[in-house]
Write an enzyme that holds these catalytic residues in place. Structure first.
Site, PDB file in Angstrom:
ATOM      1  N   ARG A  21       0.293  12.768   6.507  1.00  0.00           N
ATOM      2  CA  ARG A  21       1.235  13.770   7.040  1.00  0.00           C
ATOM      3  C   ARG A  21       2.032  13.212   8.214  1.00  0.00           C
ATOM      4  O   ARG A  21       1.569  12.320   8.937  1.00  0.00           O
ATOM      5  CB  ARG A  21       0.466  15.011   7.481  1.00  0.00           C
ATOM      6  CG  ARG A  21      -0.266  14.783   8.787  1.00  0.00           C
ATOM      7  CD  ARG A  21      -0.992  16.027   9.243  1.00  0.00           C
ATOM      8  NE  ARG A  21      -1.536  15.827  10.564  1.00  0.00           N
ATOM      9  CZ  ARG A  21      -2.799  16.089  10.894  1.00  0.00           C
ATOM     10  NH1 ARG A  21      -3.643  16.566  10.009  1.00  0.00           N
ATOM     11  NH2 ARG A  21      -3.205  15.891  12.132  1.00  0.00           N
ATOM     12  N   ASN A  78       0.848  -1.204   0.000  1.00  0.00           N
ATOM     13  CA  ASN A  78       0.000   0.000   0.000  1.00  0.00           C
ATOM     14  C   ASN A  78       0.874   1.240   0.000  1.00  0.00           C
ATOM     15  O   ASN A  78       1.946   1.263   0.599  1.00  0.00           O
ATOM     16  CB  ASN A  78      -0.912   0.032   1.230  1.00  0.00           C
ATOM     17  CG  ASN A  78      -1.972   1.113   1.074  1.00  0.00           C
ATOM     18  OD1 ASN A  78      -2.888   0.964   0.269  1.00  0.00           O
ATOM     19  ND2 ASN A  78      -1.809   2.200   1.798  1.00  0.00           N
ATOM     20  N   ASP A  87      -5.597  22.159   8.820  1.00  0.00           N
ATOM     21  CA  ASP A  87      -5.849  21.104   7.843  1.00  0.00           C
ATOM     22  C   ASP A  87      -6.692  21.571   6.654  1.00  0.00           C
ATOM     23  O   ASP A  87      -7.133  22.721   6.612  1.00  0.00           O
ATOM     24  CB  ASP A  87      -6.536  19.927   8.559  1.00  0.00           C
ATOM     25  CG  ASP A  87      -5.999  18.596   8.067  1.00  0.00           C
ATOM     26  OD1 ASP A  87      -5.897  18.414   6.849  1.00  0.00           O
ATOM     27  OD2 ASP A  87      -5.668  17.754   8.925  1.00  0.00           O
TER      28      ASP A  87
END
Ligand code: FMN
Ligand code: MN
Length: 522
Positions: free
Chosen positions: A189, A184, A294
């Protein structure tokens, strides 16, 4: 809608997509899409303020050559416009990428020799997409191990004033599922803790986190920084868990991603990355990560996340560090999201074929709103599609789904607003449901679950409780033609000469003129 100028030169064809970050920077420079900043600039807040201004005005990619406190240049805003996103993918429009994927998803048993040959070519393009291992790669030109690892060498940005530390914002995080070994790659972050550790912010719905949860004790992790743009994009793509993002990158690039064996971990890492961090994450070692300014436009609260220990830091000589700033939309990630919206349309339609198109408004931070148009065939159909959206991969996190008829342009928000008003009896056409919520959504009563809003803005029939539905107003074709023929005779001038559409100046167009992305229709 505005058509893009055809990207010229390298990058216009899938076969010549940039092979690494340096190749990409050269392409951006040749295309007049990059500015080098030679002044010393501080990665602590100052770069954010510069980039926020540049992104919101549709400006160029920036290569900060002298970030304060580091010898490594910092690249940012590489994906910040529609044109650069298309250049990255080697296409004229993001819908062209979708077309290549739909050819595969809609493959039928071939008739005749020509179709068989074409089918084999398509299958070969999938077979050739798997990442391939090579013996050596420039990412190992510099190898720092153990005590020599020092993340403070990198110009990692502290993005917003209440961020407690610098965050690595554009990483490709590689793990293997300990149960079946599938790879994967995700973009999560990483908050710096000290010279050799960071947090790993894989959220509750994400594949990297699932790999970690499946380990007994410790999971090896590799983080690639500074990739060719397609591989970097692929790390952000919401693929089903068992599909390797590097395979998707190989397919989109038209050539496989090259990997080399890690120095201290049993993982393969991109051979042409600028920087790779190798290390591990223990199952039970957590710390308070955040807060972080964010893409919701708010600071997400501090929460426990696992700790990543770096055992090796490998680099190319003069490695370039890639970064991105998220914050109140639109930011650079708008075009990563729009690419995903367009690229995944064929997959969405493969599952729900009555869907014509969909749009995830940038201002809705992608998960807040989904506008979807359908070929409506039976009573209750719009509701069926709302529930399908709430059951489709990461679209499950969508808070509001608006369903319109096939002829409505989902990218034209003014048009959508018109039908949301004109066709909706809120007492009859609004659906309230419940489901999983985005990890970062601060508005929900409980974290991870929320209400869902569906608005059925399609035309309704008597079976759906409507009275007689009136026809929509439209001028006859004969009169339109007559006026077109006689236009010059009226002496009104060219400005209004084009046939009027009800929504000539959509909010999408207006936003576009201000240089901000509002629509995936290119
Ligand atoms: C710039 C950027 C930053 C992101 N940061 C995070 C993050 O910190 N945590 C997270 O779980 N997802 C983050 N995402 C979203 C994931 O990358 C995305 O959901 C991806 O599909 C995850 O890969 P996975 O499906 O293999 O888990 C970010 C996306 C972008 C474009
Ligand atoms: Mn994945």
């Amino acid at each position: 809608m505005r058509r893009l100028a055809r990207p010229r030169g390298k990058g216009a064809h899938p076969g010549s997509i940039p092979k690494d970050l340096r190749d990409w920077i050269s392409l951006l420079e040749r295309e007049g899409e990059l500015v080098r900043v030679s002044a010393e600039v501080d990665p602590d807040l100052e770069i954010t303020e510069i980039v926020d201004r540049v992104v919101k005005s549709g400006g160029p990619a920036l290569l900060f050559e002298r970030p304060k406190g580091s010898n490594h240049p910092l690249l940012i805003n590489q994906f910040g416009t529609e044109r650069r996103m298309c250049l990255a993918l080697g296409v004229d429009s993001l819908d062209d990428v979708a077309k290549r994927l739909s050819n595969i998803l809609e493959m039928q048993p071939p008739h005749g020799l020509l179709e068989k040959v074409r089918g084999l070519q398509t299958l070969k393009s999938i077979a050739d997409s798997r990442a391939k291992t090579v013996r050596r790669g420039p990412v190992h030109e510099v190898v720092l191990q153990g005590d020599d690892v020092d993340l403070s060498l990198l110009p990692v940005q502290r993005c917003w004033p209440d961020d407690p530390a610098p965050f690595i914002t554009l990483p490709a995080v590689i793990t293997h599922d300990p149960r079946d070994g599938t790879r994967n790659v995700g973009m999560y972050r990483m908050q710096l803790i000290d010279r050799r550790t960071t947090f790993m912010h894989w959220q509750i719905h994400k594949d990297g986190r699932a790999d970690w949860l499946a380990t007994d004790g410790r999971i090896p992790v590799a983080v690639a920084l500074g990739l060719d743009p397609v591989t970097a994009y692929s790390a952000s793509a919401p693929l089903p868990k068992h599909i390797d993002e590097l395979m998707m990158a190989g397919f989109l690039r038209g050539e496989p991603v090259e990997l080399v064996k890690g120095v201290t971990v049993d993982l393969e890492v991109p051979a042409h990355a600028e920087i790779v961090l190798e290390g591990y994450i223990d199952k039970d070692e957590l710390g308070e990560e955040g807060p972080f300014g964010d893409h919701t436009g708010y600071y997400t609260a501090a929460e426990p996340f696992p700790v990543f220990h770096v055992t090796a830091m490998t680099m190319r000589r003069d490695a370039i560090y890639p970064s991105i700033v998220v914050g109140k939309p639109p930011q650079e990630d708008a075009w990563l999201g729009k690419a995903t919206e367009r690229i995944f349309l064929p997959a969405v339609r493969a599952t729900v074929p009555e869907i014509v198109d969909y749009d995830l408004p940038v201002a809705g931070a992608f998960h807040n709103c989904c506008i979807v148009s359908i070929r409506k065939a039976y009573p209750g159909h719009a509701r069926k599609v709302m529930h399908a959206v709430w059951g489709l991969g990461m679209l499950a996190l969508t808070k509001a789904v608006i369903v319109v008829d096939a002829h409505v342009d989902v990218h034209d928000y003014e048009q959508v607003t018109f039908y949301c008003g004109a066709n909706v009896d809120p007492g009859r056409d609004v659906v309230l449901s419940e489901g999983p919520a985005d990890h970062l959504d601060h508005s929900t009563t409980r974290q991870f679950v929320s209400g869902k809003l569906g608005i059925d803005a399609t035309a309704k029939g008597p079976d759906e409780g409507a009275r007689e539905w009136p026809p929509e107003i439209e001028m006859s074709a004969e009169v339109r033609e007559l006026v077109a023929r006689r236009w010059e005779e009226y002496g009104i001038g060219a400005a209004a000469a084009a046939p009027a559409t009800a929504f000539g100046h959509s909010s999408a167009e207006l936003l576009r003129r201000r240089g901000t992305p509002a629509s995936g229709r290119l």
